[in-house]
Design a protein around this motif. Structure first.
Motif, PDB file in Angstrom:
ATOM      1  N   ARG A 166       0.840  -1.204   0.000  1.00 25.53           N
ATOM      2  CA  ARG A 166       0.000   0.000   0.000  1.00 25.53           C
ATOM      3  C   ARG A 166       0.872   1.251   0.000  1.00 25.53           C
ATOM      4  O   ARG A 166       2.041   1.214   0.374  1.00 25.53           O
ATOM      5  N   GLN A 167       0.250   2.341  -0.427  1.00 25.94           N
ATOM      6  CA  GLN A 167       0.901   3.655  -0.396  1.00 25.94           C
ATOM      7  C   GLN A 167       0.454   4.457   0.819  1.00 25.94           C
ATOM      8  O   GLN A 167       1.025   5.503   1.114  1.00 25.94           O
ATOM      9  N   GLN A 168      -0.572   3.979   1.498  1.00 23.73           N
ATOM     10  CA  GLN A 168      -1.199   4.753   2.570  1.00 23.73           C
ATOM     11  C   GLN A 168      -0.442   4.606   3.892  1.00 23.73           C
ATOM     12  O   GLN A 168      -0.814   3.824   4.764  1.00 23.73           O
ATOM     13  N   PHE A 211      -0.428 -10.523  -8.529  1.00 25.19           N
ATOM     14  CA  PHE A 211      -0.838  -9.265  -7.900  1.00 25.19           C
ATOM     15  C   PHE A 211      -2.324  -9.005  -8.117  1.00 25.19           C
ATOM     16  O   PHE A 211      -2.839  -9.126  -9.231  1.00 25.19           O
ATOM     17  N   GLN A 212      -3.015  -8.665  -7.038  1.00 26.61           N
ATOM     18  CA  GLN A 212      -4.438  -8.324  -7.071  1.00 26.61           C
ATOM     19  C   GLN A 212      -4.578  -6.835  -6.751  1.00 26.61           C
ATOM     20  O   GLN A 212      -4.470  -6.426  -5.599  1.00 26.61           O
ATOM     21  N   PRO A 213      -4.812  -5.988  -7.757  1.00 22.78           N
ATOM     22  CA  PRO A 213      -4.813  -4.531  -7.555  1.00 22.78           C
ATOM     23  C   PRO A 213      -6.129  -4.001  -7.007  1.00 22.78           C
ATOM     24  O   PRO A 213      -6.756  -3.105  -7.589  1.00 22.78           O
ATOM     25  N   SER A 214      -6.558  -4.543  -5.874  1.00 25.45           N
ATOM     26  CA  SER A 214      -7.880  -4.185  -5.339  1.00 25.45           C
ATOM     27  C   SER A 214      -7.842  -3.034  -4.351  1.00 25.45           C
ATOM     28  O   SER A 214      -8.889  -2.616  -3.852  1.00 25.45           O
ATOM     29  N   GLY A 215      -6.650  -2.513  -4.046  1.00 28.49           N
ATOM     30  CA  GLY A 215      -6.548  -1.344  -3.191  1.00 28.49           C
ATOM     31  C   GLY A 215      -6.707  -1.647  -1.712  1.00 28.49           C
ATOM     32  O   GLY A 215      -7.163  -2.717  -1.306  1.00 28.49           O
ATOM     33  N   THR A 229      -7.931   8.454  -2.678  1.00 26.82           N
ATOM     34  CA  THR A 229      -9.115   9.302  -2.673  1.00 26.82           C
ATOM     35  C   THR A 229      -9.865   9.149  -1.362  1.00 26.82           C
ATOM     36  O   THR A 229      -9.774   8.106  -0.695  1.00 26.82           O
ATOM     37  N   LEU A 230     -10.610  10.179  -0.989  1.00 29.79           N
ATOM     38  CA  LEU A 230     -11.470  10.143   0.192  1.00 29.79           C
ATOM     39  C   LEU A 230     -12.902   9.819  -0.226  1.00 29.79           C
ATOM     40  O   LEU A 230     -13.377  10.283  -1.270  1.00 29.79           O
ATOM     41  N   LEU A 231     -13.576   9.007   0.585  1.00 30.12           N
ATOM     42  CA  LEU A 231     -14.963   8.644   0.330  1.00 30.12           C
ATOM     43  C   LEU A 231     -15.812   9.021   1.530  1.00 30.12           C
ATOM     44  O   LEU A 231     -15.455   8.705   2.677  1.00 30.12           O
ATOM     45  N   SER A 232     -16.917   9.686   1.273  1.00 30.24           N
ATOM     46  CA  SER A 232     -17.884   9.951   2.333  1.00 30.24           C
ATOM     47  C   SER A 232     -18.655   8.664   2.625  1.00 30.24           C
ATOM     48  O   SER A 232     -18.603   7.706   1.838  1.00 30.24           O
ATOM     49  N   PRO A 233     -19.398   8.593   3.732  1.00 30.27           N
ATOM     50  CA  PRO A 233     -20.193   7.388   3.989  1.00 30.27           C
ATOM     51  C   PRO A 233     -21.139   7.040   2.846  1.00 30.27           C
ATOM     52  O   PRO A 233     -21.324   5.865   2.520  1.00 30.27           O
ATOM     53  N   THR A 234     -21.724   8.056   2.224  1.00 29.51           N
ATOM     54  CA  THR A 234     -22.640   7.811   1.101  1.00 29.51           C
ATOM     55  C   THR A 234     -21.890   7.217  -0.084  1.00 29.51           C
ATOM     56  O   THR A 234     -22.343   6.243  -0.715  1.00 29.51           O
ATOM     57  N   GLN A 235     -20.744   7.806  -0.417  1.00 26.99           N
ATOM     58  CA  GLN A 235     -19.936   7.283  -1.513  1.00 26.99           C
ATOM     59  C   GLN A 235     -19.419   5.880  -1.203  1.00 26.99           C
ATOM     60  O   GLN A 235     -19.346   5.021  -2.088  1.00 26.99           O
ATOM     61  N   LEU A 236     -19.046   5.669   0.048  1.00 25.37           N
ATOM     62  CA  LEU A 236     -18.546   4.365   0.470  1.00 25.37           C
ATOM     63  C   LEU A 236     -19.612   3.291   0.284  1.00 25.37           C
ATOM     64  O   LEU A 236     -19.338   2.203  -0.247  1.00 25.37           O
ATOM     65  N   LYS A 237     -20.841   3.604   0.690  1.00 24.29           N
ATOM     66  CA  LYS A 237     -21.941   2.644   0.573  1.00 24.29           C
ATOM     67  C   LYS A 237     -22.275   2.371  -0.891  1.00 24.29           C
ATOM     68  O   LYS A 237     -22.596   1.233  -1.269  1.00 24.29           O
ATOM     69  N   TYR A 258      -9.237   5.431   0.092  1.00 24.65           N
ATOM     70  CA  TYR A 258      -9.174   4.273  -0.809  1.00 24.65           C
ATOM     71  C   TYR A 258      -8.037   4.465  -1.810  1.00 24.65           C
ATOM     72  O   TYR A 258      -7.950   5.497  -2.487  1.00 24.65           O
ATOM     73  N   GLY A 259      -7.137   3.483  -1.873  1.00 28.32           N
ATOM     74  CA  GLY A 259      -6.012   3.546  -2.787  1.00 28.32           C
ATOM     75  C   GLY A 259      -6.414   3.158  -4.195  1.00 28.32           C
ATOM     76  O   GLY A 259      -6.984   2.082  -4.412  1.00 28.32           O
ATOM     77  N   LEU A 260      -6.127   4.026  -5.151  1.00 31.42           N
ATOM     78  CA  LEU A 260      -6.549   3.816  -6.532  1.00 31.42           C
ATOM     79  C   LEU A 260      -5.477   3.162  -7.393  1.00 31.42           C
ATOM     80  O   LEU A 260      -5.778   2.686  -8.492  1.00 31.42           O
ATOM     81  N   GLU A 261      -4.238   3.136  -6.920  1.00 29.42           N
ATOM     82  CA  GLU A 261      -3.146   2.640  -7.753  1.00 29.42           C
ATOM     83  C   GLU A 261      -2.045   2.070  -6.870  1.00 29.42           C
ATOM     84  O   GLU A 261      -1.773   2.570  -5.773  1.00 29.42           O
ATOM     85  N   ASP A 262      -1.409   1.005  -7.361  1.00 26.21           N
ATOM     86  CA  ASP A 262      -0.247   0.401  -6.685  1.00 26.21           C
ATOM     87  C   ASP A 262      -0.579  -0.085  -5.276  1.00 26.21           C
ATOM     88  O   ASP A 262       0.269  -0.039  -4.379  1.00 26.21           O
ATOM     89  N   GLU A 263      -1.787  -0.556  -5.077  1.00 29.39           N
ATOM     90  CA  GLU A 263      -2.179  -1.133  -3.798  1.00 29.39           C
ATOM     91  C   GLU A 263      -2.935  -2.432  -4.042  1.00 29.39           C
ATOM     92  O   GLU A 263      -3.668  -2.569  -5.025  1.00 29.39           O
TER      93      GLU A 263
END
Length: 459
Positions: A96-98, A134-138, A166-174, A190-195
């Motif tokens: 992860r990058q996080q 590799f499974q790029p699922s973040g 990227t950041l996700l609000s609860p609504t976006q997350l759901k 949520y990691g969009l790349e290299d995770e």
């Protein structure tokens, strides 16, 4: 990795770049046919000892040239040649990058690039191509209202360092992951790349195979003593010393072989600290002590046909529990690090199954209601090389042992940072300085000065 009741062994390695250290460990042979480690290099060419980091492809030409010019040899001493207790193969295999620390983000980015082009770095002629699956699922980090501001600030920092998060609000997350219960979640990252995650055994074997192809020597044994330039000096005690020999003890034997070496790399993982307490090292030269200990961590696997499915990322819950998909047939794996007061006894790798029932499962089922009906399939335990000082890796030369370098203490993220850490150590050994990444802050100075470099993203 090895039995915590014995001290781990370093490896003798002549200047090999780090992206290949991991594959340096010897292939297992029957005990009767194991060759003993060499007594010394022919005439006085230097030899280097170290345990499991790899060297980068970019540094190999330098190493190869020096080996041809000076007759250098690399020797890896591995006390667990089958890797049955190795932290690498017992890990969850995530990358992860996080992270919250600049150095860790940069190391992750380097490692992701290395893994993306792994066949350029570790490919061996006439051997099949390497597929680490590799499974790029973040990664998906969930934050409670109390921790929301801290996560938002960390994500901004990660973006500034080039990470795609990227950041996700609860609504976006759901909306993106309908199977998540978003109650008590204020924000998610949520990691969009290299995770994602990969197969640790394949990576380890690729490093090992490449090292063998480059002529790296190895032996099965354990370093239990050093001979230094300070051992026979009269008082006053010197302020520094060089390691001249290591004593490599043969498996299941009291016999040992002294090995002359020019450089020692301590990459003994969870036992890197113990290695600095063996015979022959003057106590005054080992100050401050290396605060790295073995910490036992459980990984549980389960089946849930109605679980998250293919959209499942590597999820880190607000409670600290984590899980990810394991294949494509409704299988998952996960766990949770215990509190300091609940740390299990690291003297063996037995699994406390009640820990899953009482601590992990309730948290999983609360976040993913489908997990209420999961069926446990199996479990195992492995070791974190846990840095009790600040949960960060310690890289670089020892302040008083002039020819020892360290690469250990990554507290659970060592596998994903191995290519970067190996590259860094190789640059120090060959060039005497960092060139690819500036990792000076991960050195010994912070231990000497009592200034922790905290990483808040340890899972």
């Amino acid at each position: 990795m090895g039995d915590p009741t014995t001290v781990p062994t370093p490896c003798a390695v002549p200047v090999c770049p780090p992206n290949r250290w991991p594959h340096l460990c010897a292939s297992p042979l029957p005990p009767a046919s194991h060759p003993p480690p060499p007594q010394r290099a022919d005439p006085p060419p230097p030899e280097m000892l170290m345990p499991t980091f790899p060297p980068p492809r970019q540094v190999l030409p330098v190493l190869e040239g020096r080996r041809r010019q000076h007759g250098m040899k690399v020797l890896v001493v591995e006390r667990d040649p089958m890797y049955s207790r190795a932290s690498t193969v017992l890990s969850a295999g995530g990358i992860r990058q996080q992270f919250s620390l600049r150095e860790n983000i940069q190391m992750s980015r380097f490692s992701a690039s290395f893994l993306r082009d792994i066949n350029e770095h570790l490919g061996v002629p006439n051997e099949p191509p390497i597929d680490i699956q590799f499974q790029p699922s973040g990664y998906l980090f969930l934050a409670s209202p109390q921790n929301a501001a801290a996560l938002e600030a960390t994500v901004q920092f990660q973006r500034d360092e080039g990470a795609q998060v990227t950041l996700l609000s609860p609504t976006q997350l759901k909306a993106k992951f309908p199977w998540i219960n978003t109650e008590d979640v204020a924000v998610a990252s949520y990691g969009l790349e290299d995770e994602g995650w990969f197969d640790p055994w394949t990576l380890l074997n690729a490093f090992r195979r490449k090292a063998i192809s480059l002529g790296v020597q190895s032996c099965s044994g354990e370093v239990r003593a050093f001979v230094t330039s300070a051992n026979h000096m009269m008082p006053p005690a010197p302020s520094s010393a060089r390691i001249k020999y290591v004593h490599v003890y043969m498996p299941d034997s009291l016999e040992y072989q002294p090995v002359a070496c020019a450089i020692v790399v301590n990459a003994a993982g969870a036992w890197a600290g113990k290695l600095l307490e063996v015979d022959g090292l003057p106590r005054g030269l080992c100050w401050p002590p290396l605060p790295i200990q073995p910490r036992k961590r459980y990984v549980f696997t389960w089946h849930c046909p109605n679980g998250p499915g293919l959209s499942c990322p590597f999820l880190i819950d607000t409670s600290g529990a984590y899980f990810r998909r394991d294949g494509f047939a409704g299988n998952y794996l996960g766990g949770m690090s215990p509190t300091e007061e609940e740390e299990p006894d690291p003297s063996d790798l037995s699994v406390d199954h009640d820990y899953f029932q009482e601590q992990v499962w309730p948290r999983l089922a609360r976040r993913v209601p489908a997990f209420e009906s999961l069926r446990v399939r199996g479990s195992w335990a492995g070791y974190y090389d846990y840095n009790t000082f600040d949960r960060n890796g310690v890289l670089g030369p020892h302040p008083r042992l002039e020819n020892m370098f360290l690469a250990a203490g990554f507290s659970g993220h060592g596998l994903q940072h191995a290519p970067a850490a190996g590259r860094a150590v190789a640059e120090l050994v060959i060039k005497g300085r960092y060139e690819t990444l500036d990792l000076r802050r991960l050195g010994w100075d912070r231990l000497v000065n009592g200034e922790p470099l905290e990483e808040h993203g340890v899972v």
